[in-house]
Design a protein around this motif. Sequence first.
Motif, PDB file in Angstrom:
ATOM      1  N   LYS B 233       1.043  -1.250   0.040  1.00 48.40           N
ATOM      2  CA  LYS B 233      -0.089   0.024  -0.077  1.00 48.40           C
ATOM      3  C   LYS B 233       0.868   1.096  -0.026  1.00 48.40           C
ATOM      4  N   ILE B 234       0.345   2.435  -0.551  1.00 52.96           N
ATOM      5  CA  ILE B 234       1.086   3.462  -0.628  1.00 52.96           C
ATOM      6  C   ILE B 234       0.384   4.851   0.004  1.00 52.96           C
ATOM      7  N   VAL B 235       1.078   5.541   0.770  1.00 47.58           N
ATOM      8  CA  VAL B 235       0.504   6.839   1.369  1.00 47.58           C
ATOM      9  C   VAL B 235       1.149   7.884   0.730  1.00 47.58           C
ATOM     10  N   VAL B 236       0.414   8.818   0.109  1.00 46.36           N
ATOM     11  CA  VAL B 236       1.198  10.108  -0.644  1.00 46.36           C
ATOM     12  C   VAL B 236       0.907  11.309   0.643  1.00 46.36           C
ATOM     13  N   MET B 237       1.920  11.535   0.960  1.00 41.71           N
ATOM     14  CA  MET B 237       1.866  12.991   1.804  1.00 41.71           C
ATOM     15  C   MET B 237       2.281  14.192   1.291  1.00 41.71           C
ATOM     16  N   TYR B 238       1.520  15.280   1.618  1.00 45.68           N
ATOM     17  CA  TYR B 238       1.999  16.664   1.117  1.00 45.68           C
ATOM     18  C   TYR B 238       1.699  17.448   2.293  1.00 45.68           C
ATOM     19  N   VAL B 239       2.591  18.242   2.742  1.00 45.12           N
ATOM     20  CA  VAL B 239       2.404  19.433   3.905  1.00 45.12           C
ATOM     21  C   VAL B 239       1.806  18.677   4.998  1.00 45.12           C
ATOM     22  N   GLY B 240       2.071  17.352   5.351  1.00 43.43           N
ATOM     23  CA  GLY B 240       1.530  16.840   6.979  1.00 43.43           C
ATOM     24  C   GLY B 240       0.289  16.340   6.685  1.00 43.43           C
ATOM     25  N   ARG B 241      -0.291  16.250   5.371  1.00 42.92           N
ATOM     26  CA  ARG B 241      -1.456  15.685   5.197  1.00 42.92           C
ATOM     27  C   ARG B 241      -1.438  14.451   4.037  1.00 42.92           C
ATOM     28  N   VAL B 242      -2.467  13.600   4.399  1.00 42.93           N
ATOM     29  CA  VAL B 242      -2.418  12.459   3.174  1.00 42.93           C
ATOM     30  C   VAL B 242      -3.023  13.331   2.077  1.00 42.93           C
ATOM     31  N   MET B 243      -2.507  13.037   0.941  1.00 45.84           N
ATOM     32  CA  MET B 243      -3.254  12.955  -0.399  1.00 45.84           C
ATOM     33  C   MET B 243      -4.004  11.996  -0.837  1.00 45.84           C
ATOM     34  N   GLU B 244      -3.279  10.812  -0.818  1.00 44.70           N
ATOM     35  CA  GLU B 244      -3.949   9.727  -1.288  1.00 44.70           C
ATOM     36  C   GLU B 244      -3.333   8.480  -0.653  1.00 44.70           C
ATOM     37  N   TYR B 245      -4.312   7.259  -0.574  1.00 45.45           N
ATOM     38  CA  TYR B 245      -3.698   6.148   0.337  1.00 45.45           C
ATOM     39  C   TYR B 245      -4.458   5.099  -0.388  1.00 45.45           C
ATOM     40  N   ALA B 246      -3.905   4.203  -0.961  1.00 45.32           N
ATOM     41  CA  ALA B 246      -4.288   3.124  -1.801  1.00 45.32           C
ATOM     42  C   ALA B 246      -3.251   2.037  -1.834  1.00 45.32           C
ATOM     43  N   PRO B 247      -3.951   0.759  -2.332  1.00 44.79           N
ATOM     44  CA  PRO B 247      -2.950  -0.292  -2.800  1.00 44.79           C
ATOM     45  C   PRO B 247      -2.273   0.336  -3.741  1.00 44.79           C
ATOM     46  N   ALA B 248      -0.820  -0.346  -3.783  1.00 40.88           N
ATOM     47  CA  ALA B 248       0.100   0.041  -4.816  1.00 40.88           C
ATOM     48  C   ALA B 248      -0.318  -0.244  -6.290  1.00 40.88           C
ATOM     49  N   GLN B 249      -0.850  -1.353  -6.627  1.00 39.20           N
ATOM     50  CA  GLN B 249      -1.492  -1.456  -7.734  1.00 39.20           C
ATOM     51  C   GLN B 249      -2.374  -0.483  -8.255  1.00 39.20           C
ATOM     52  N   ASN B 250      -3.408  -0.131  -7.527  1.00 35.95           N
ATOM     53  CA  ASN B 250      -4.422   0.693  -7.826  1.00 35.95           C
ATOM     54  C   ASN B 250      -3.616   2.246  -8.173  1.00 35.95           C
ATOM     55  N   ILE B 251      -2.864   2.620  -7.535  1.00 40.74           N
ATOM     56  CA  ILE B 251      -2.259   3.773  -7.243  1.00 40.74           C
ATOM     57  C   ILE B 251      -1.279   4.064  -8.632  1.00 40.74           C
ATOM     58  N   PHE B 252      -0.569   3.043  -8.949  1.00 40.00           N
ATOM     59  CA  PHE B 252       0.348   2.918 -10.348  1.00 40.00           C
ATOM     60  C   PHE B 252      -0.537   2.864 -11.361  1.00 40.00           C
ATOM     61  N   GLU B 253      -1.628   2.360 -11.230  1.00 41.98           N
ATOM     62  CA  GLU B 253      -2.668   2.221 -12.638  1.00 41.98           C
ATOM     63  C   GLU B 253      -3.144   3.425 -12.908  1.00 41.98           C
ATOM     64  N   ARG B 254      -3.867   3.902 -11.879  1.00 38.62           N
ATOM     65  CA  ARG B 254      -4.429   5.067 -12.212  1.00 38.62           C
ATOM     66  C   ARG B 254      -4.610   5.810 -10.725  1.00 38.62           C
ATOM     67  N   PRO B 255      -3.852   6.721 -10.690  1.00 43.90           N
ATOM     68  CA  PRO B 255      -3.716   7.834  -9.322  1.00 43.90           C
ATOM     69  C   PRO B 255      -4.861   8.636  -9.487  1.00 43.90           C
ATOM     70  N   ARG B 256      -5.379   9.007  -8.382  1.00 49.75           N
ATOM     71  CA  ARG B 256      -6.704   9.811  -8.100  1.00 49.75           C
ATOM     72  C   ARG B 256      -6.315  11.093  -7.640  1.00 49.75           C
ATOM     73  N   HIS B 257      -5.183  11.363  -7.423  1.00 48.41           N
ATOM     74  CA  HIS B 257      -4.750  12.836  -6.891  1.00 48.41           C
ATOM     75  C   HIS B 257      -3.604  13.623  -8.026  1.00 48.41           C
ATOM     76  N   PRO B 258      -3.902  14.801  -8.046  1.00 50.72           N
ATOM     77  CA  PRO B 258      -3.122  15.334  -9.257  1.00 50.72           C
ATOM     78  C   PRO B 258      -1.680  15.386  -8.434  1.00 50.72           C
ATOM     79  N   TYR B 259      -1.470  15.286  -7.127  1.00 49.66           N
ATOM     80  CA  TYR B 259      -0.281  15.536  -6.654  1.00 49.66           C
ATOM     81  C   TYR B 259       0.729  14.027  -6.915  1.00 49.66           C
ATOM     82  N   THR B 260      -0.216  13.089  -6.898  1.00 50.22           N
ATOM     83  CA  THR B 260       0.462  11.794  -7.129  1.00 50.22           C
ATOM     84  C   THR B 260       0.825  11.798  -8.808  1.00 50.22           C
ATOM     85  N   GLU B 261       0.150  12.232  -9.447  1.00 46.72           N
ATOM     86  CA  GLU B 261       0.261  12.100 -10.834  1.00 46.72           C
ATOM     87  C   GLU B 261       1.381  12.969 -11.263  1.00 46.72           C
ATOM     88  N   ALA B 262       1.827  13.957 -10.702  1.00 39.78           N
ATOM     89  CA  ALA B 262       2.959  14.691 -10.661  1.00 39.78           C
ATOM     90  C   ALA B 262       4.064  13.936 -10.215  1.00 39.78           C
TER      91      ALA B 262
END
Lengths: 367, 344
Positions: B233-262
């Motif tokens: 699983k992966i937690v993406v953090m930005y300035v102290g907050r969670v932006m996205e939290y999902a199983p690795a497979q899902n997140i790499f297939e299709r991120p749902r947050h613009p920060y993750t995409e960047a």
Amino acid sequence: MEESREAQKYLDASTRQLIWWRYKKHALAMIGLYLIVGLYVFSMFCEFLAPYSKDTRHFDMTYASPTKIRLFDDEGKLKRPFVREVKMDVDLKTQQIRYLEVAGTHYPIRLFVRGDSYEFWSLWEGNLHLFGVDAPGRLFLFGTDRMGRDLFSRCLYGSRISLSIGMFGVALSLLLGLVLGGVSGYVGGWVDSLIQRTIEVIRCFPSIPLWMGLAAAMPPHWHALKVYFMITIILSLVGWTDLARMVRGKLISLREEEFVLAARFAGAGHTRIIFRHLLPSFTSHIIVTVTLAIPHMVLAETALSFLGIGLRPPITSLGTLLKEAQNVTTIALYPWLLIPVAFVIATVLAFNFVGDGLRDAVDPYSR
Amino acid sequence: MTDSDVLLEVRNLKKHFPIRKGVLKKVVAHVKAVDGVSFSVRKGETLGLVGESGCGKTTVGRMIMGAYRPTEGSIWFSPPNGKPPLDLASIDPGDMRELRPHIQMIFQDPFASLNPRMTIREIIGEPLIVNKVARGEELDRRVHELVEMVGLQPQHMSRYPHAFSGGQRQRISIARAMSLYPALVVADEPTSALDVSVQAQIVNLALDIQDKLGLAYLFISHDLGLIRHFSNKIVVMYVGRVMEYAPAQNIFERPRHPYTEALMSNVPTTRPELIGRRIVLRGETADPINPPPGCPFHPRCLYAEEVCANVVPPLAELSPEHQAACHFSRELNLTGCDALGCAV
């Protein structure tokens, strides 16, 4: 992969070895180290090394200039070093006392002679001296003072007191500095502020007037030894501040080091962290500060005694010896009375060289 | 998976560091290093915690290790001996000492994390000694075993850290962390101080040990490409907050947050024709003392609209186990690493 012997030696080395290898490369520091070891050995065995005891008075030889050591006899033949008998004489024109050699007399300098008896470290009595000449020949390497005492012997006895006051004083400062600096750095908070402000106040006092005030407060009827210990305490009461600051600074920076954190995460308690991780990491820095603090102590003692408010006779220190050389007449007529200054300079320089060398070597991991 | 498999559960974790000024040490502001983070780690799995430097990921790790007390929130840890979970956020020091052997850490800087005045034997053996697990010959045997496990030569055990390279030091650090067979290891950027060629070795070593000992990792990194391969699983953090939290497979297939995409678009790609599509973020990372209103990422976001500057997007559940904190995560069709052909 085969490692060369040289590389192997480096890789297997402990921190202490690395520091020593690096220190050895510093030529001045090595000279300083030999000098210090020499001075301390001299002062440790001064009863044996000095040809006379420090209080033996040669009434017929007051203010005698350094004895000339001769290598050639009257026929110009090379002999083992010898001295001639010296007789006091008065110059009728100037009314000055002078010392003339008696021609033809011949007293070779011999090793391991029996002479003035002494109590070595108050442990056993003896009268063996490393070198000397048979009476009535006399050997005053540095001349004599106003009471006809051998200045060379007195210098050795004097450096014993001066050097040991440096050691004890610093040991006491170290104790104060370690404890107060350690508490300040490890506990932090208002305790830290209190200790730091106290240090600042202490450092604000001009040191000489402070010492003078404290030294003048000592009752004059005190035994000389008690005065000696009080002087040590006075010197270290002012001297601990540097050490405390160093310890505090090091503790604060080390406390945040990752290896200390790692020990904490491993479950180590305060005692283990302090004694296994923190202290070993800055012992070398402490040694540097201590080596640089000792000459300050020596100088301070010399200054106080020179001013007449430190040690008093019969205690002989380099400072009390120099007190004899306080007026111009003495210096003009008997310049050898200034020789103790050379001991002071040698001590201070040697410690500074060693301190410098150590400072460069303590961190063997920086390139 | 049942609930009893959860090893670590972090709920709404916050850490605000006060900034004091003046003689009276008045608190003038707070650095919101961690501001409401939740995630959970199951036994034996790996959770990747990613974000730019300064996003609070190290602070999360340190709070789990008990170095800082959280300002708010809870950290529930289930000891492997089957006892009920304990909250590390409010645990007393005695209980924490008992838990220590189960939670260990691998540090980022292999040069700062090993005491230069101790031999390798002493460093690796320290956790065993302080927890009274082994001593004497038994200690020697255990250390020997650990040294071999991390691929170092046992005859070098009496050497000091200065004799080792960065990669070797990190192996020592791993051996120390593993010495007590912990259930959870917090790995705080264990490879970022190492050469690229050594990074893979260290990661592989960590994974081999995971297979052997069945431990869970909280793997903190700024490199999505690196943790992609072994995170469950992966937690993406930005300035102290969670932006996205999902199983690795899902997140790499299709991120749902613009920060993750960047972040993903900046992972090196095997398809050079896509390099032009790399998203270069404008501006600086938000200031954690004074984060922007609304979504903290909106000043840098390519897709930001008016609502983003005013309303804080909640961490919304998009599908089971997939959460993202973006107003438009359902509408946006973001490209993940898979489409970008990430090299690693």
